[in-house]
Motif scaffolding. Structure first.
Motif, PDB file in Angstrom:
ATOM      1  N   THR A 112     104.576  55.771  33.672  1.00 17.17           N
ATOM      2  CA  THR A 112     105.372  55.788  32.439  1.00 17.17           C
ATOM      3  C   THR A 112     104.727  54.901  31.377  1.00 17.17           C
ATOM      4  N   PHE A 113     104.245  53.746  31.833  1.00 16.56           N
ATOM      5  CA  PHE A 113     103.587  52.816  30.914  1.00 16.56           C
ATOM      6  C   PHE A 113     102.332  53.449  30.301  1.00 16.56           C
ATOM      7  N   LEU A 114     101.526  54.102  31.144  1.00 20.32           N
ATOM      8  CA  LEU A 114     100.308  54.743  30.637  1.00 20.32           C
ATOM      9  C   LEU A 114     100.646  55.844  29.629  1.00 20.32           C
ATOM     10  N   GLY A 126      83.845  34.316  29.557  1.00 19.25           N
ATOM     11  CA  GLY A 126      85.200  33.762  29.595  1.00 19.25           C
ATOM     12  C   GLY A 126      86.188  34.632  28.822  1.00 19.25           C
ATOM     13  N   GLN A 127      85.800  35.016  27.609  1.00 20.53           N
ATOM     14  CA  GLN A 127      86.681  35.802  26.743  1.00 20.53           C
ATOM     15  C   GLN A 127      87.093  37.130  27.383  1.00 20.53           C
ATOM     16  N   TYR A 128      86.115  37.799  28.036  1.00 19.00           N
ATOM     17  CA  TYR A 128      86.353  39.197  28.399  1.00 19.00           C
ATOM     18  C   TYR A 128      86.353  39.512  29.892  1.00 19.00           C
ATOM     19  N   SER A 178      87.303  36.797  32.381  1.00 22.17           N
ATOM     20  CA  SER A 178      87.890  35.742  33.215  1.00 22.17           C
ATOM     21  C   SER A 178      89.229  36.128  33.843  1.00 22.17           C
ATOM     22  N   ARG A 179      89.991  37.013  33.208  1.00 21.48           N
ATOM     23  CA  ARG A 179      91.242  37.447  33.876  1.00 21.48           C
ATOM     24  C   ARG A 179      90.913  38.252  35.125  1.00 21.48           C
ATOM     25  N   ASN A 180      89.865  39.073  35.050  1.00 24.74           N
ATOM     26  CA  ASN A 180      89.474  39.828  36.247  1.00 24.74           C
ATOM     27  C   ASN A 180      89.128  38.880  37.382  1.00 24.74           C
ATOM     28  N   SER A 211      92.348  41.515  37.852  1.00 23.16           N
ATOM     29  CA  SER A 211      92.021  42.565  36.871  1.00 23.16           C
ATOM     30  C   SER A 211      92.426  42.032  35.504  1.00 23.16           C
ATOM     31  N   GLU A 212      92.105  42.786  34.477  1.00 23.21           N
ATOM     32  CA  GLU A 212      92.646  42.443  33.158  1.00 23.21           C
ATOM     33  C   GLU A 212      94.153  42.597  33.280  1.00 23.21           C
ATOM     34  N   LYS A 213      94.917  41.684  32.665  1.00 25.23           N
ATOM     35  CA  LYS A 213      96.381  41.775  32.744  1.00 25.23           C
ATOM     36  C   LYS A 213      96.963  41.644  31.352  1.00 25.23           C
ATOM     37  N   LYS A 214      98.218  42.010  31.256  1.00 22.99           N
ATOM     38  CA  LYS A 214      98.879  41.969  29.950  1.00 22.99           C
ATOM     39  C   LYS A 214      99.321  40.539  29.664  1.00 22.99           C
ATOM     40  N   PRO A 215      98.742  39.914  28.637  1.00 25.06           N
ATOM     41  CA  PRO A 215      99.132  38.521  28.351  1.00 25.06           C
ATOM     42  C   PRO A 215     100.550  38.436  27.803  1.00 25.06           C
ATOM     43  N   LEU A 216     101.141  37.257  27.879  1.00 28.54           N
ATOM     44  CA  LEU A 216     102.436  37.031  27.232  1.00 28.54           C
ATOM     45  C   LEU A 216     102.244  37.175  25.734  1.00 28.54           C
ATOM     46  N   HIS A 220      90.834  33.527  13.122  1.00 28.42           N
ATOM     47  CA  HIS A 220      92.087  34.161  13.529  1.00 28.42           C
ATOM     48  C   HIS A 220      91.778  35.469  14.232  1.00 28.42           C
ATOM     49  N   SER A 221      92.755  35.903  15.022  1.00 27.43           N
ATOM     50  CA  SER A 221      92.514  37.036  15.899  1.00 27.43           C
ATOM     51  C   SER A 221      93.727  37.954  15.920  1.00 27.43           C
ATOM     52  N   ALA A 222      93.461  39.242  15.673  1.00 28.53           N
ATOM     53  CA  ALA A 222      94.493  40.274  15.776  1.00 28.53           C
ATOM     54  C   ALA A 222      93.796  41.515  16.311  1.00 28.53           C
ATOM     55  N   GLN A 223      94.552  42.540  16.648  1.00 29.71           N
ATOM     56  CA  GLN A 223      93.948  43.739  17.223  1.00 29.71           C
ATOM     57  C   GLN A 223      94.609  44.991  16.686  1.00 29.71           C
ATOM     58  N   LYS A 224      93.777  46.040  16.556  1.00 29.88           N
ATOM     59  CA  LYS A 224      94.306  47.381  16.294  1.00 29.88           C
ATOM     60  C   LYS A 224      93.917  48.207  17.507  1.00 29.88           C
ATOM     61  N   LYS A 252      90.124  47.475  18.388  1.00 31.88           N
ATOM     62  CA  LYS A 252      89.323  46.988  17.273  1.00 31.88           C
ATOM     63  C   LYS A 252      89.826  45.575  16.993  1.00 31.88           C
ATOM     64  N   GLN A 253      88.923  44.623  17.012  1.00 32.18           N
ATOM     65  CA  GLN A 253      89.364  43.261  16.714  1.00 32.18           C
ATOM     66  C   GLN A 253      89.405  43.050  15.209  1.00 32.18           C
ATOM     67  N   ILE A 254      90.513  42.484  14.760  1.00 34.10           N
ATOM     68  CA  ILE A 254      90.692  42.147  13.354  1.00 34.10           C
ATOM     69  C   ILE A 254      90.583  40.632  13.265  1.00 34.10           C
ATOM     70  N   ARG A 292      86.731  48.173  24.891  1.00 32.97           N
ATOM     71  CA  ARG A 292      87.333  49.324  25.558  1.00 32.97           C
ATOM     72  C   ARG A 292      87.984  48.788  26.806  1.00 32.97           C
ATOM     73  N   ILE A 293      89.206  49.198  27.067  1.00 30.19           N
ATOM     74  CA  ILE A 293      89.820  48.807  28.334  1.00 30.19           C
ATOM     75  C   ILE A 293      89.792  50.029  29.241  1.00 30.19           C
ATOM     76  N   ASP A 294      88.956  49.965  30.272  1.00 29.45           N
ATOM     77  CA  ASP A 294      88.793  51.058  31.232  1.00 29.45           C
ATOM     78  C   ASP A 294      89.528  50.724  32.529  1.00 29.45           C
ATOM     79  N   SER A 317      93.543  49.007  37.610  1.00 29.50           N
ATOM     80  CA  SER A 317      92.702  47.802  37.627  1.00 29.50           C
ATOM     81  C   SER A 317      91.858  47.724  36.359  1.00 29.50           C
ATOM     82  N   PRO A 318      92.543  47.455  35.244  1.00 28.48           N
ATOM     83  CA  PRO A 318      91.855  47.447  33.954  1.00 28.48           C
ATOM     84  C   PRO A 318      90.773  46.372  33.833  1.00 28.48           C
ATOM     85  N   TYR A 319      89.701  46.707  33.142  1.00 30.91           N
ATOM     86  CA  TYR A 319      88.656  45.740  32.823  1.00 30.91           C
ATOM     87  C   TYR A 319      88.094  46.086  31.452  1.00 30.91           C
TER      88      TYR A 319
HETATM   89  C1  0T9 Z   1      91.065  37.355  21.475  1.00 31.64           C
HETATM   90  C2  0T9 Z   1      90.517  38.824  23.906  1.00 31.64           C
HETATM   91  C3  0T9 Z   1      91.549  39.381  22.977  1.00 31.64           C
HETATM   92  C4  0T9 Z   1      92.124  38.221  22.128  1.00 31.64           C
HETATM   93  C5  0T9 Z   1      92.718  40.036  23.790  1.00 31.64           C
HETATM   94  C6  0T9 Z   1      93.574  43.608  23.975  1.00 31.64           C
HETATM   95  C7  0T9 Z   1      94.293  42.464  24.674  1.00 31.64           C
HETATM   96  C8  0T9 Z   1      94.863  41.489  23.650  1.00 31.64           C
HETATM   97  C9  0T9 Z   1      93.746  40.756  22.881  1.00 31.64           C
HETATM   98  C10 0T9 Z   1      90.874  40.394  22.059  1.00 31.64           C
HETATM   99  C11 0T9 Z   1      90.135  36.750  22.536  1.00 31.64           C
HETATM  100  O1  0T9 Z   1      89.132  35.986  21.884  1.00 31.64           O
HETATM  101  C12 0T9 Z   1      89.503  37.862  23.374  1.00 31.64           C
HETATM  102  C13 0T9 Z   1      90.431  39.217  25.204  1.00 31.64           C
HETATM  103  C14 0T9 Z   1      91.311  40.189  25.838  1.00 31.64           C
HETATM  104  C15 0T9 Z   1      92.169  41.000  24.864  1.00 31.64           C
HETATM  105  C16 0T9 Z   1      93.363  41.636  25.596  1.00 31.64           C
HETATM  106  C17 0T9 Z   1      93.066  42.589  26.755  1.00 31.64           C
HETATM  107  C18 0T9 Z   1      94.351  43.383  26.824  1.00 31.64           C
HETATM  108  O2  0T9 Z   1      94.559  44.223  27.651  1.00 31.64           O
HETATM  109  C19 0T9 Z   1      95.300  43.029  25.722  1.00 31.64           C
HETATM  110  C20 0T9 Z   1      96.247  44.202  25.340  1.00 31.64           C
HETATM  111  C21 0T9 Z   1      97.231  43.832  24.241  1.00 31.64           C
HETATM  112  C22 0T9 Z   1      97.071  44.619  26.534  1.00 31.64           C
HETATM  113  O3  0T9 Z   1      97.713  43.809  27.134  1.00 31.64           O
HETATM  114  C23 0T9 Z   1      97.043  46.087  26.936  1.00 31.64           C
HETATM  115  C24 0T9 Z   1      97.893  46.450  28.125  1.00 31.64           C
HETATM  116  C25 0T9 Z   1      97.399  46.027  29.487  1.00 31.64           C
HETATM  117  C26 0T9 Z   1      98.261  46.616  30.567  1.00 31.64           C
HETATM  118  C27 0T9 Z   1      95.979  46.358  29.834  1.00 31.64           C
HETATM  119  C28 0T9 Z   1      95.506  45.345  30.817  1.00 31.64           C
END
Ligand code: 0T9
Length: 378
Positions: free
Chosen positions: A14-16, A81-83, A85-87, A92-97, A148-152, A163-165, A190-192, A198-200
């Motif tokens: 459902t989430f996907l 570390g940035q890309y 370290s959660r793995n 795996s990559e996880k959804k941050p708070l 500063h950091s935001a995402q599209k 896309k990092q903003i 890209r999150i694959d 098991s996203p990375y």
């Molecule tokens: C700036 C970084 C950024 C933040 C995170 C896309 C993402 C939020 C932004 C770009 C840092 O300098 C580097 C690393 C990881 C980026 C995150 C990875 C990620 O998955 C999240 C997004 C919002 C999600 O949580 C997507 C859903 C999730 C289930 C996939 C694991």
């Protein structure tokens, strides 16, 4: 998928589907428990300084070219570390708070071997869309990083494209009293691995580091099946002012090692341990500091007690909604604590012109220099 616990399979599906039919702010989507991380996005700017000696070493460069090389070396060395370290830490990559407006994160890396103390100030400057502003400074070495950091986000071919903003400006105070500035742009992600739960992250396209001296680093990112066939591959060229010809070329794996292509000399090596940021204990933190604010949510996630996590998360969200309603009723708005928003960053415009940055202008958040950094005395 294999990594998805059987009880959460349908919730993951459902989430996907909601990701696929959604574009914009993924942070607000509800995800199944197994994919939740107990760490807020306000902690992420600390990745910039987990090799403090590479950051401080920039101050010791003897020429403009060498300074640009050391900035590139530090930048590449932060990518692991940035890309990834959660793995490594969480499997795996996880959804941050998803940080609340006004959420803070403070920390520092202590002075060791004369490298100077480096201090970190982070503030969540927007909730919707999420925007995180940060300021990192090593006063003794005269180096600072403001960004500063935001995402599209969008969805394509089963992957999330991010896309990092935002951008960062590194400032170095030179011995002659002048300042050198570096505009740092950010790669595309890209999150694959979503289907398997098991996203990375893989990096793609190009990012730049433009110095005010004219030196420019152009960094190209590729994954599996491109120039080396390996994931996390990069190739960086440094070109002298006004030239498009490479003066130095580096290539390798940003999560392992890379070398100078011409000389074969080692360039970056991140196979050695990094240094995590130091903070005061949670008990001493202010209510708005990330680890204090999310304490019970994070504990719930860590302990697998998702009922507690979700109840505590709702408390925070309801409190935020009430705050926004009160502000609206009073005709006031939330005041940022450490940053001033400006519509157009003059440094971005000036340095961005040199490599034809697109878009040519960006807004920014300027640090107010209003915090006494730790370590705090008892
Ligand atoms: C700036 C970084 C950024 C933040 C995170 C896309 C993402 C939020 C932004 C770009 C840092 O300098 C580097 C690393 C990881 C980026 C995150 C990875 C990620 O998955 C999240 C997004 C919002 C999600 O949580 C997507 C859903 C999730 C289930 C996939 C694991």
């Amino acid at each position: 998928g294999e990594a998805v616990p059987s009880a959460q399979k349908s919730s993951w599906a459902t989430f996907l589907k909601s990701i696929a039919s959604f574009s914009g702010d993924l942070s607000s989507l509800t995800a199944p428990p197994f994919i939740l991380s107990p760490i807020s996005l306000t902690e992420f700017p600390a990745y910039w300084c987990e090799r403090p000696e590479l950051f401080s070493a920039i101050a010791d460069a003897q020429s403009n070219e060498e300074r640009s090389i050391l900035v590139l070396k530090w930048f590449i060395s932060t990518l692991k570390g940035q890309y990834t370290s959660r793995n490594e830490k969480l499997g795996s990559e996880k959804k941050p708070l998803n940080p609340v407006l006004g959420e803070l994160f403070y920390g520092y890396w202590p002075d060791v071997n004369g490298r100077g103390q480096t201090n970190l100030v982070v503030e969540q400057v927007s909730h919707h869309p999420p925007i995180t502003a940060y300021y990192i400074e090593n006063p003794q070495k005269g180096i600072s990083l403001q960004g500063h950091s935001a995402q599209k986000t969008s969805f394509s071919g089963g992957s999330i494209i991010v896309k990092q903003i935002g951008h960062a400006i590194l400032t170095v105070n030179l011995p002659n009293g002048e300042k050198e500035e570096f505009l740092i742009t950010l790669p595309r992600l890209r999150i694959d691995g979503l289907w398997y739960g098991s996203p990375y992250i893989e990096l793609s396209e190009t990012s730049y580091i433009q110095s005010s001296t004219g030196w420019l680093s152009t960094i190209e990112y590729k994954g599996k099946g491109y120039f080396s066939g390996k994931s996390h591959t990069f190739k960086a060229t440094l070109s002298r002012p006004g030239s498009t010809q490479a003066s130095q070329t580096y290539e390798g794996l940003w999560h392992e090692t890379s070398k100078n292509v011409r000389t074969g000399e080692l360039f970056t090596d991140v196979t050695t341990p990094k240094e995590e940021v130091t903070t005061v204990p949670v008990e001493e933190m202010d209510e708005w500091e990330s680890r204090r604010l999310w304490r019970w949510v994070a504990k719930g996630i860590r302990d697998g007690d998702f009922e507690t996590a979700s109840r505590e998360k709702s408390k925070i969200e309801n409190e935020q909604r009430q705050r926004r309603r009160d502000e609206q009723a009073a005709g006031t708005s939330w005041a940022l604590k450490h940053f001033d928003h400006i519509d157009s960053d003059p440094i971005f415009e000036h340095l961005g012109r040199l490599f034809k940055a697109n878009p040519p202008t960006e807004d920014t958040y300027v640090y107010r220099h209003n915090r006494n950094p730790g370590p705090e005395k008892a």
